[in-house]
Enzyme design. Structure first.
Site, PDB file in Angstrom:
ATOM      1  CE  LYS A  79      -9.066   4.074  -4.545  1.00 31.86           C
ATOM      2  NZ  LYS A  79      -8.085   3.471  -5.492  1.00 31.86           N
ATOM      3  CG  ASP A 118      -7.501   5.268  -8.605  1.00 32.88           C
ATOM      4  OD1 ASP A 118      -7.883   4.797  -9.685  1.00 32.88           O
ATOM      5  OD2 ASP A 118      -6.916   4.588  -7.731  1.00 32.88           O
ATOM      6  CG  ASN A 125      -2.503   1.247  -9.411  1.00 35.64           C
ATOM      7  OD1 ASN A 125      -2.830   0.122  -9.030  1.00 35.64           O
ATOM      8  ND2 ASN A 125      -3.306   2.300  -9.282  1.00 35.64           N
ATOM      9  CG  HIS A 163      -0.530   1.389  -5.774  1.00 39.58           C
ATOM     10  ND1 HIS A 163      -0.458   0.212  -5.061  1.00 39.58           N
ATOM     11  CD2 HIS A 163      -1.858   1.594  -6.012  1.00 39.58           C
ATOM     12  CE1 HIS A 163      -1.662  -0.277  -4.894  1.00 39.58           C
ATOM     13  NE2 HIS A 163      -2.532   0.539  -5.458  1.00 39.58           N
ATOM     14  CB  SER A 164      -1.037   3.698  -0.984  1.00 40.05           C
ATOM     15  OG  SER A 164      -1.380   3.207   0.300  1.00 40.05           O
TER      16      SER A 164
END
Length: 376
Positions: free
Chosen positions: A168, A195, A244, A295-296
């Site tokens: 992340k 991301d 996303n 996605h989470s």
């Protein structure tokens, strides 16, 4: 078979590590849990995103479904077609939680798992992606963080058997590139992705993307905001782009394809408004040659079971799915879905294939009452 009542709770479950992204840092996950009861006392469970705002919307719209047949789950979308228009992201999340509970109830009534309702399973296990955030570095100097994070990443991969790892990112593209370089040096055979949640500018994204091209990443996820920006970046780098954030509803698909903005789209039953729209997304991705992943958003066991059921039924699953489930320090299920060799098994029971422990649910609901939502 008719719906007799619908209940909703908001729960806070702690995480085993601090989750740090480019826009937040949190020690727990907040989820909205929905229970649908039929006139024979059978229960179906759903879970969705964004805590109290979503729960308030579910409470507002739920009474119109009392007396409905829970097997007609598509009636939720038809009846509430304008809810996402007026409530946006929260509207999709509310409909998804209700639909999930309806599908779970219908599956339990029929005695079949959800994946059979979707056409049957093509896989019994679903590979997961390991998750690394800056919170794993602890209290170390920023200059030392890339090396420390690389060591932590190696520990995560070794401990759980992951074949893919996601970092992340942050607001600092140069720092994130240095982390990815350290990760690639430490994990030469692991699929890597990063991301930053669309906080980099287009020039920063192009600069970072060109540096990341040398690392053979699986993909770069949402480096910048919007389809226009993503299309500019994609035209100038070799690393595939995933999203996303700029393709989040069916109306976004046509312009994304026309502009050549993305290579891979993240499915999410909560953000896309339910299982039905997610299956439509999968079919569209197949038709246009786009990659698909999941996605989470900090799922607990109910939503994780749903994603596993949907993933099991897809002809194509291009990547190890995102999941934070293994980082949750607790759950609302009677039994956790156990991670093994970097994968989760697809539950084989009726409906979602899992059972909810009401005492645990109420315990985590009390935590939310005391702490408030972890999510923005």
């Amino acid at each position: 078979m008719r719906v007799a009542g619908i209940d909703v709770w908001v729960v806070n479950v702690p995480l085993t590590t601090t989750f740090a992204s480019s826009f937040e840092s949190k020690a727990g996950t907040t989820r909205t849990v929905v229970r649908v009861r039929d006139d024979d006392g059978l229960e179906g469970w759903g879970e969705t995103m964004h805590g109290r705002p979503t729960a308030a919307l579910v409470d507002r719209i739920k009474d119109q479904f009392v007396g409905a047949d829970p097997r007609a789950s598509a009636t939720i979308r038809r009846t509430c077609a304008m809810v996402p228009f007026f409530y946006g992201y929260i509207g999709y999340c509310a409909l998804a939680g209700l639909e999930m509970a309806f599908l779970d109830l219908a599956g339990k009534a029929a005695g079949v798992p959800l994946h059979l309702h979707l056409g049957g399973a093509v896989r019994d296990v679903v590979p997961l992606t390991g998750l690394l955030t800056r919170g794993a570095a602890g209290d170390v100097a920023r200059a030392d963080q890339p090396a420390v994070l690389a060591d932590k990443a190696a520990e995560i991969v070794a401990a759980h058997g992951f074949t893919a790892l996601k970092f992340k990112g942050s607001t600092d593209a140069r720092f994130d590139v240095s982390v990815m370089e350290a990760l690639r040096a430490k994990l030469p055979g692991t699929a890597l992705r990063v991301d930053p949640n669309a906080v980099w500018s287009v020039p920063e994204s192009v600069w970072a993307g060109r540096r990341l091209d040398a690392l053979d990443l699986e993909y770069l996820e949402d480096p910048c905001a919007g389809l226009e920006g993503m299309a500019q970046v994609r035209a100038q780098i070799a690393t595939p782009l995933c999203t996303n954030m700029c393709v989040v509803r069916e109306e976004d698909l046509a312009p994304a394809v026309r502009m050549g903005a993305v290579d891979i789209i993240h499915a999410d039953v909560h953000k896309w408004g339910g299982v039905g729209p997610t299956m439509n997304l999968a079919a569209t991705c197949r038709a246009f040659g786009l990659g698909l992943n999941f996605h989470s958003g900090g799922e607990l066991g109910i939503s994780t079971a749903c994603h596993l059921q949907v993933a099991a039924a897809l002809d194509r699953l291009d990547h190890a799915v995102d999941a934070m489930y293994y980082l949750a320090d607790g759950d609302v299920l009677t039994e956790r879905i156990e991670l093994s060799d970097g994968s989760l098994p697809v539950p084989q029971g009726a409906g979602l294939g899992v059972d909810v422990d009401l005492d645990r649910l109420l315990h985590y609901a009390r935590r939310n009452e005391k702490e408030g939502d972890h999510t923005p």
